[in-house]
Write an enzyme that holds these catalytic residues in place. Structure first.
Site, PDB file in Angstrom:
ATOM      1  N   ASP A  52      -2.565  19.495   7.215  1.00  0.00           N
ATOM      2  CA  ASP A  52      -2.210  18.412   6.227  1.00  0.00           C
ATOM      3  C   ASP A  52      -1.531  18.840   5.112  1.00  0.00           C
ATOM      4  OD1 ASP A  52      -1.866  16.330   4.052  1.00  0.00           O
ATOM      5  OD2 ASP A  52      -3.582  15.185   4.917  1.00  0.00           O
ATOM      6  N   HIS A  53      -0.048  18.782   5.122  1.00  0.00           N
ATOM      7  CA  HIS A  53       0.697  19.630   4.431  1.00  0.00           C
ATOM      8  C   HIS A  53       0.250  19.112   2.796  1.00  0.00           C
ATOM      9  CE1 HIS A  53       3.504  16.081   3.898  1.00  0.00           C
ATOM     10  NE2 HIS A  53       3.803  16.892   2.574  1.00  0.00           N
ATOM     11  N   HIS A  70      -2.990  11.995   3.707  1.00  0.00           N
ATOM     12  CA  HIS A  70      -2.818  12.604   2.504  1.00  0.00           C
ATOM     13  C   HIS A  70      -3.511  11.875   1.389  1.00  0.00           C
ATOM     14  CE1 HIS A  70       0.375  14.231   4.768  1.00  0.00           C
ATOM     15  NE2 HIS A  70       1.274  13.371   4.773  1.00  0.00           N
TER      16      HIS A  70
HETATM   17  C1  BG6 Z   1       4.774  12.843   5.689  1.00  0.00           C
HETATM   18  C2  BG6 Z   1       4.898  11.539   6.150  1.00  0.00           C
HETATM   19  O1  BG6 Z   1       3.390  13.380   6.126  1.00  0.00           O
HETATM   20  O2  BG6 Z   1       4.826  12.938   4.307  1.00  0.00           O
HETATM   21  C3  BG6 Z   1       6.238  11.116   5.489  1.00  0.00           C
HETATM   22  O3  BG6 Z   1       4.844  11.432   7.658  1.00  0.00           O
HETATM   23  C4  BG6 Z   1       6.140  11.257   3.951  1.00  0.00           C
HETATM   24  O4  BG6 Z   1       6.528   9.660   5.802  1.00  0.00           O
HETATM   25  C5  BG6 Z   1       5.868  12.663   3.465  1.00  0.00           C
HETATM   26  O5  BG6 Z   1       7.579  10.882   3.532  1.00  0.00           O
HETATM   27  C6  BG6 Z   1       5.542  12.763   2.208  1.00  0.00           C
HETATM   28  O6  BG6 Z   1       5.577  14.072   1.789  1.00  0.00           O
HETATM   29  P1  BG6 Z   1       5.758  14.662   0.503  1.00  0.00           P
HETATM   30  O7  BG6 Z   1       5.217  15.902   0.415  1.00  0.00           O
HETATM   31  O8  BG6 Z   1       7.349  14.483   0.415  1.00  0.00           O
HETATM   32  O9  BG6 Z   1       4.914  14.042  -0.546  1.00  0.00           O
END
Ligand code: BG6
Length: 520
Positions: free
Chosen positions: A203-204, A266
């Site tokens: 989960d980044h 997230h």
């Molecule tokens: C991704 C989703 O996991 O996270 C995207 O699939 C979203 O839809 C993105 O835009 C948001 O990540 P960040 O790091 O830009 O907040």
């Protein structure tokens, strides 16, 4: 407490503080022709090389279907890196030595012979450890995860082993399933070929510096943690807002919607870090145990609760920053009758000792007025009998905002006296800004996550029971929407904060959303 007992207490910490050694390894990327590889994985690995954080030696092998040579693969990646690198220009000397470690294996995911070729390529390394220390990064469609793991195991590249037994790891991208049964099935498939401690579910958000800092902030400071309970907190707001619409990702988004795309992972991850109990140590399992416990404390909702406490929305045509945005239903690859949600706001209850009675409001959406993620802890107001009565105002309750992105930092809001005669009060802020304090240090989440996976530290990855618990929360809500097309009240203008029902969710209780401020 005298000084020696204070030191004893410090020493009682169970965190070893020591990091596992980073051993030479081969990283194999499945889906190497894809967007994620070009935009995120290669730039992250390049930056790790630039910072001399990668093991010596290392190798990176791209595995994909398209016909390419090592050289054409490298040329393509250099082009992408030039575009997507967070530091510019690309350091030519570092790139040259990085590129020398990059290889390409052309094969179809389901072609057994392809895995034999991969094995040969891996075994052509001169250093022994590069043949056995293997990190398989599955940046493919999740429907292929099980097949890849099976094929790797078939040719002996992936061996199921208990902790510490071997260094063969699978890193899997989201989405991990599309509901609880599919996540369970995927887990069952992977577990057939790898032990749970060899599986690193990404989960980044967990790789973001500010998200990691939630735990540091909570558990390394004496003053805030004492306030972090139902006695002092009125409610908590978690906002993960995006200015972008779905753009070219309509096909994917039609299958996911905001619940699966953002809440399941997230948003629930941020919630669990904000609300969990202190872990017994900073070891991966201790932290993950507490996160799972927290997710399990989220109160299940009946269909009536869902109707009352969950707001879904879909954008129709509008403007963001003066730029026209089409309606979701007019986006490419989106059905003109789609009922997929691009916005969700939920009021959650956490049924545990600490949070009983404290609502958590979470929301996320596309085509909102700003791109910003933040957590706002709103404290109970002070009694209104002194200043409030005198100046005929409602005292602004104190709040603490953790700005996860952008303008990363923390703000404490309290009331101050406006200089001059009288007792006029005004809310003021005490601010901490990452940039001001530490300089502009903004490593990409993937840099941290790749390094942790290479080091074998699973703290920042999602455990099996965690992913399944998160799905059960999301499924119960999604199931209540089945056969319920969106009503007019559920649409919102692109460029606004979602349907008005989202404001009503708080307004009926005398509360209001505090929107993140646009980036300066
Ligand atoms: C991704 C989703 O996991 O996270 C995207 O699939 C979203 O839809 C993105 O835009 C948001 O990540 P960040 O790091 O830009 O907040």
């Amino acid at each position: 407490m005298n000084e020696s007992s204070y030191l004893d207490e410090l020493l009682a910490s169970r965190a070893t503080g020591s990091r596992r050694a980073i051993e030479p390894c081969t990283v194999v990327i499945f889906g190497a022709s894809g967007d994620l590889t070009a935009r995120k994985l290669i730039p992250a690995l390049y930056h790790l090389a630039l910072e001399k954080a990668l093991p010596t030696p290392y190798r990176i092998i791209g595995f994909a279907r398209r016909e390419k040579t090592d050289d054409s693969f490298r040329a393509e990646l250099l082009e992408a890196l030039t575009k997507f690198s967070r530091t510019k220009p690309v350091n030519q000397a570092v790139w040259q030595s990085f590129a020398a470690n990059l290889h390409y294996c052309q094969a179809d995911i389901s072609e057994a012979a392809g895995y034999e070729r991969l094995k040969q390529l891996i075994n052509s390394a001169s250093e022994e450890k590069l043949k056995t220390n293997l990190l398989f990064y599955l940046a493919t469609n999740p429907s292929q995860f099980g097949e890849i793991a099976g094929n790797l195991s078939q040719v002996g590249l992936l061996e199921k082993c208990e902790a510490g037994g071997c260094m063969q790891r699978l890193v899997v991208e989201k989405p991990f399933g599309h509901d609880l049964p599919s996540a369970q099935q995927l887990n069952a498939e992977l577990i057939r070929h790898a032990h749970e401690n060899q599986i690193f579910r990404i989960d980044h958000y967990l790789g973001k510096e500010t998200v990691q800092n939630i735990l540091t902030f909570r558990f390394s400071n004496g003053i805030f943690e004492n306030l972090w309970t139902r006695d002092s907190v009125d409610h908590v707001q978690i906002t993960v807002a995006e200015k972008l619409g779905v753009g070219s990702r309509g096909g994917y988004y039609e299958e996911s919607g905001a619940m699966r795309d953002m809440i399941q992972n997230h948003v629930l991850q941020v919630l669990s870090l904000v609300a969990m109990e202190p872990p017994v140590s900073l070891e991966a399992e201790a932290v993950r145990d507490e996160k799972v416990k927290l997710l399990k404390s989220v109160r299940p909702m009946t269909p009536a609760d869902i109707a009352r406490n969950v707001v879904r929305g879909q954008y129709f045509a509008g403007e963001v920053d003066g730029e026209a945005r089409p309606a979701y239903r007019s986006e490419p690859k989106v059905s003109p009758k789609s009922n997929v949600e691009t916005f969700v706001a939920i009021k959650l209850w956490i049924d545990n000792w600490r949070w009983s009675g404290v609502p958590f409001y979470v929301r996320t959406g596309k085509n909102l007025p700003v791109s910003a993620s933040e957590v706002r802890v709103q404290f109970k107001p002070a009694p209104n009998i002194l200043y409030g009565a005198k100046s005929d105002i409602h005292l602004d309750p104190n709040s603490l905002t953790l700005r996860l992105q952008p303008n990363e930092g923390i703000a404490l809001r309290f009331n101050g006296k406006v200089p001059g005669g009288g007792t006029k009060l005004q809310p003021v802020r005490m601010q901490f800004s990452y940039d001001t304090e530490f300089g502009a240090y903004t490593p990409e989440a993937y840099e941290r996550l790749l390094l942790e996976a290479i080091a074998g530290d699973a703290t920042l990855f999602i455990r099996r029971d965690e992913v399944e618990t998160a799905w059960s929360i999301v499924d119960s809500i999604r199931n209540a929407w089945t056969d319920k097309p969106l009503t007019n009240r559920e649409f919102y203008l692109a460029g606004t904060w979602g349907p008005t029902a989202s404001d009503d969710l708080l307004a009926t209780e005398g509360r209001e959303w505090k929107h993140p401020q646009p980036q300066k």
